[in-house]
Design an enzyme around this catalytic site. Structure first.
Site, short mmCIF file in Angstrom:
data_model
loop_
_atom_site.label_atom_id
_atom_site.label_comp_id
_atom_site.label_asym_id
_atom_site.label_seq_id
_atom_site.Cartn_x
_atom_site.Cartn_y
_atom_site.Cartn_z
CB CYS A 2 -0.90 -0.03 1.27
SG CYS A 2 -1.54 -1.48 1.42
CD1 TRP A 61 -2.72 -4.41 -5.22
CD2 TRP A 61 -2.30 -5.95 -3.46
NE1 TRP A 61 -2.57 -5.65 -5.75
CE2 TRP A 61 -2.18 -6.56 -4.60
CE3 TRP A 61 -1.90 -6.58 -2.37
CZ2 TRP A 61 -2.20 -8.04 -4.62
CZ3 TRP A 61 -1.67 -7.75 -2.38
CH2 TRP A 61 -1.80 -8.62 -3.63
N GLY A 77 1.72 -3.13 5.14
CA GLY A 77 2.41 -4.42 5.60
C GLY A 77 1.07 -5.44 6.12
CD GLU A 129 8.80 -8.43 -19.77
OE1 GLU A 129 8.55 -9.26 -18.99
OE2 GLU A 129 8.63 -7.27 -19.57
CD GLU A 175 2.50 -6.73 -16.64
OE1 GLU A 175 2.55 -6.73 -15.41
OE2 GLU A 175 3.35 -6.45 -17.31
CG HIS A 187 7.67 -30.93 -28.15
ND1 HIS A 187 8.12 -32.05 -28.42
CD2 HIS A 187 8.82 -30.06 -28.58
CE1 HIS A 187 9.23 -32.29 -28.87
NE2 HIS A 187 9.71 -30.88 -29.00
C1 F6R Z 1 5.43 -6.98 -14.94
C2 F6R Z 1 5.94 -6.55 -13.70
C3 F6R Z 1 6.22 -7.34 -12.57
C4 F6R Z 1 7.60 -7.29 -11.79
C5 F6R Z 1 7.50 -8.13 -10.47
C6 F6R Z 1 9.05 -7.78 -10.07
O1 F6R Z 1 5.60 -5.96 -15.74
O2 F6R Z 1 6.03 -5.13 -13.38
O3 F6R Z 1 6.21 -8.60 -12.98
O4 F6R Z 1 8.47 -7.36 -12.64
O5 F6R Z 1 6.71 -7.71 -9.67
O6 F6R Z 1 9.22 -6.54 -9.38
P1 F6R Z 1 10.49 -5.99 -9.07
O7 F6R Z 1 11.33 -5.92 -10.17
O8 F6R Z 1 10.25 -4.53 -8.40
O9 F6R Z 1 11.17 -6.96 -8.21
#
Ligand code: F6R
Length: 615
Positions: free
Chosen positions: A2, A75, A102, A488, A495, A511
């Site tokens: 959050c 969140w 948290g 990616e 997303e 496969h």
């Molecule tokens: C995808 C995305 C997430 C972050 C993942 C790791 O676009 O942003 O998959 O890559 O949550 O986040 P970091 O890099 O901040 O550890």
């Protein structure tokens, strides 16, 4: 996951907090709330939805002029996103008000105890338990708020960044941190509190980043007092001078942060290699690596731990490290690594990659690796983040703030940094010829201008997006260095557009996934010149014989693929090793345009948050 903001000073707290929360929405955006106190009356407004919904609600109520306040963008973890579960939360007496980022893991036991003592709860949150625990301690021991907070925090298990005030003592806010980030902006006769410095950069460039198990008692017209929560000792904080500026966190004329960040990649990559790469002298210099070069050179293996896009960058890194430096590399999801019994010894190097530097699973993986005696090197973007502090050494990507939830420039700058490190080690180990070393240095330096060229092809990508925006599924295929780019590309589409997409190594298609192919299936294939080109051409033929629609990313001037693909997007010629820095760009643009055409919230996709600080 959050965002929290607080203010105490001589300005209008409401506008500072609302603007600050908007900047922190990358941390969560399912509900928001604010508490404003004018010394006599407290106004708490909360709502399901975004900070803009909170802004609308509060502006109808007009609480201007309060000089102390706290706010929160959420969140959800405990309890669904609704008005009641939104923060701030009040104690039963209504006197103590608290925001929290948290998780309090032992909240259920504390709640039962408090219910037995006569407390009641309106929300389903762990935070309401914490604020009542503080009240209970304060009342039973007749403590000042700071002491009650300290005692309460010694009883809870979990993670927190909190800001809390007591309406009986209107000139004071208490803040504390464990596991979740908390920055204090120190101005003249005013203090700002936030999950990162972005809410206060236009007011002060002096910031204190609390460490775990530290708290501060912030009082109007007085010096703040900093205290260790466990040992109860006072300490003088380190006041950091911030380099962030306001332009970096604004959209700068782009419709979305994501588009701005896609277009920023040429500059971000230059910022990543600036000062580290000297092509003329044929030199790579990175303090974090130089100081530990012997460790790197004697490493038996490198394990990369990361999540999401950063994990994909790690996969590209595996190909790069093994090719150039001949060091075996494993790439692990941090969330898996932390809960298995990995074979890691003090001869190993663990590289943790994280844009935010706050990802809970990556942090936990680092702690486990350190417990096994491994040397942990961090690759982070956010300066001063938890991961950058937890690792033994590291390097920043210097990509600048990434605000769009979907990672773009973080990915390319992470790959850039991994390439630089691998080249440095390859040189030291003698696993690369002088000619190739020089060739890669020159090529890396030219990558930003090649990306500029790819970005110019932007309108062509938008046209393709219009054709396929209504597809229900996409496949993404690549081989070698471009296999992780396919993963990616699929992640980006999923997303932000909510279209199902899968990435595969192109040869794996036969496969299983080939069964999915029909005339309704768009397939994005990376078919650049170097790296199994002929094999990929055969894969494209296989798709076309099953009537799939092929969108190919090819090298400029390609004729063979053009003949058979439905659409091609050209990228400049490059070595296979550096091609991911180019091939990923059209994929980012394709996802972006599809999401925009589908009217999705590109920068804040549903259910996601930029910084995943819960496991
Ligand atoms: C995808 C995305 C997430 C972050 C993942 C790791 O676009 O942003 O998959 O890559 O949550 O986040 P970091 O890099 O901040 O550890």
């Amino acid at each position: 996951m959050c965002g929290i903001v607080g203010y105490i000073g001589h300005r209008d707290a409401q506008s500072i907090i609302l603007k600050g929360l908007q900047r922190l929405e990358y941390r969560g955006y399912d509900s928001a709330g604010i508490a404003l106190f004018d010394g006599k009356n407290i106004n708490i407004t909360k709502t399901k939805g975004k900070v803009s919904d909170l802004d609308n609600k509060i502006n109808n109520l007009k609480f201007r002029g309060s000089q102390i306040g706290i706010g929160h963008t959420r969140w959800a973890t405990h309890g669904i996103p609704n008005d009641v579960n939104s923060h701030p939360h009040c104690s039963n007496s209504g006197e103590i008000v608290l925001i929290h980022n948290g998780i309090i893991e032992n909240y259920a036991a504390i709640k039962t105890e408090l219910i037995n003592r006569g407390y009641s709860f309106k929300s389903e949150t762990d935070t309401e338990v914490l604020v009542n625990l503080i009240e209970d301690i304060q009342k039973s021991g007749n403590y000042m708020l700071g002491k009650a907070v300290q005692i309460a925090l010694n009883q809870v298990v979990g993670a927190y960044a909190i800001a809390v005030f007591d309406t009986k003592k209107p000139n004071e806010i208490i803040v504390a941190k464990l596991g979740s980030p908390l920055a204090i902006g120190v101005g003249k006769d005013e203090f700002f509190i936030a999950s990162d410095a972005s809410p206060f950069i236009e007011y002060t460039n002096n910031a204190v980043y609390l460490e775990d198990e530290e708290m501060a008692i912030i009082r109007l017209h007085k010096e703040a007092r900093y205290r260790k929560i466990k040992s109860d000792t006072l300490f003088d904080p380190y006041i950091q001078k911030l380099k962030l500026n306001i332009e970096q966190i604004e959209k700068g004329g782009y419709d979305h942060f994501m588009l701005k960040e896609i277009f920023e990649q040429p500059k971000a990559i230059v910022d990543t290699y600036r000062g580290r790469l000297s092509v003329n002298q044929g030199l790579i210099k990175m303090a974090g690596v130089e100081d530990y070069i012997e460790k790197f050179l004697s490493a038996e293996k490198i394990t990369v731990v990361a999540c999401g896009t950063s994990w994909h960058a790690g996969l590209v890194g595996e190909y790069i490290f093994e090719t150039l430096a001949r060091i075996p590399v494993e790439v692990e999801y941090a969330s898996e690594f932390r809960y298995r019994d990995p074979i890691i010894t003090k001869k190993d190097i663990v590289i943790a990659i994280s844009q935010s530097g706050e990802t809970a699973d990556t942090l936990a993986a680092i702690k486990l690796a350190k417990k096994h005696g491994a040397f942990v090197f961090g690759i982070c973007n956010v300066v001063g983040s938890s991961i950058s502090r937890e690792t033994d050494a590291g390097a920043y990507t210097h990509a600048g703030p990434e605000i769009g939830v979907a990672s773009t420039k973080a990915f390319t700058t992470q790959i850039t940094l991994l390439t630089i490190i691998a080249l440095r080690l390859a040189k030291a180990k003698g696993t690369i010829s002088q000619t190739n070393y020089k060739k890669y240095l020159v090529e890396l330096e030219n990558i930003p201008s090649k990306i500029e060229k790819v970005l110019e092809a932007n309108p062509g990508v938008e046209k393709i997006a219009k054709i396929y925006k209504d597809a229900s599924n996409f496949l993404y295929l690549g081989r070698g260095f471009n296999f992780p780019v396919a993963l990616e590309g699929a992640l980006k589409l999923k997303e932000i557009s909510y279209i199902h997409a899968e990435g595969y190594p192109a040869a794996e298609m036969k496969h299983g996934p080939i069964a999915l192919i029909d005339e309704n299936m768009p397939i994005v294939v990376i078919a650049t010149k170097y790296g199994h080109y002929e094999k990929i051409v055969s894969n494209i033929q296989e798709i076309k014989s099953r009537k799939g629609k092929v969108i190919c990313i090819v090298t400029e001037g390609d004729t063979q693929v053009k003949e058979i693909a439905d659409h091609v997007i050209e990228v400049p010629l490059s070595s296979e090793l550096l091609s991911p820095l180019l091939t990923t760009i059209p994929m980012q643009l394709l996802s972006y345009y599809i999401a925009v055409l589908l009217d999705k919230n590109v920068d804040q996709p549903r259910n996601l948050a930029k910084s995943v600080t819960v496991e």
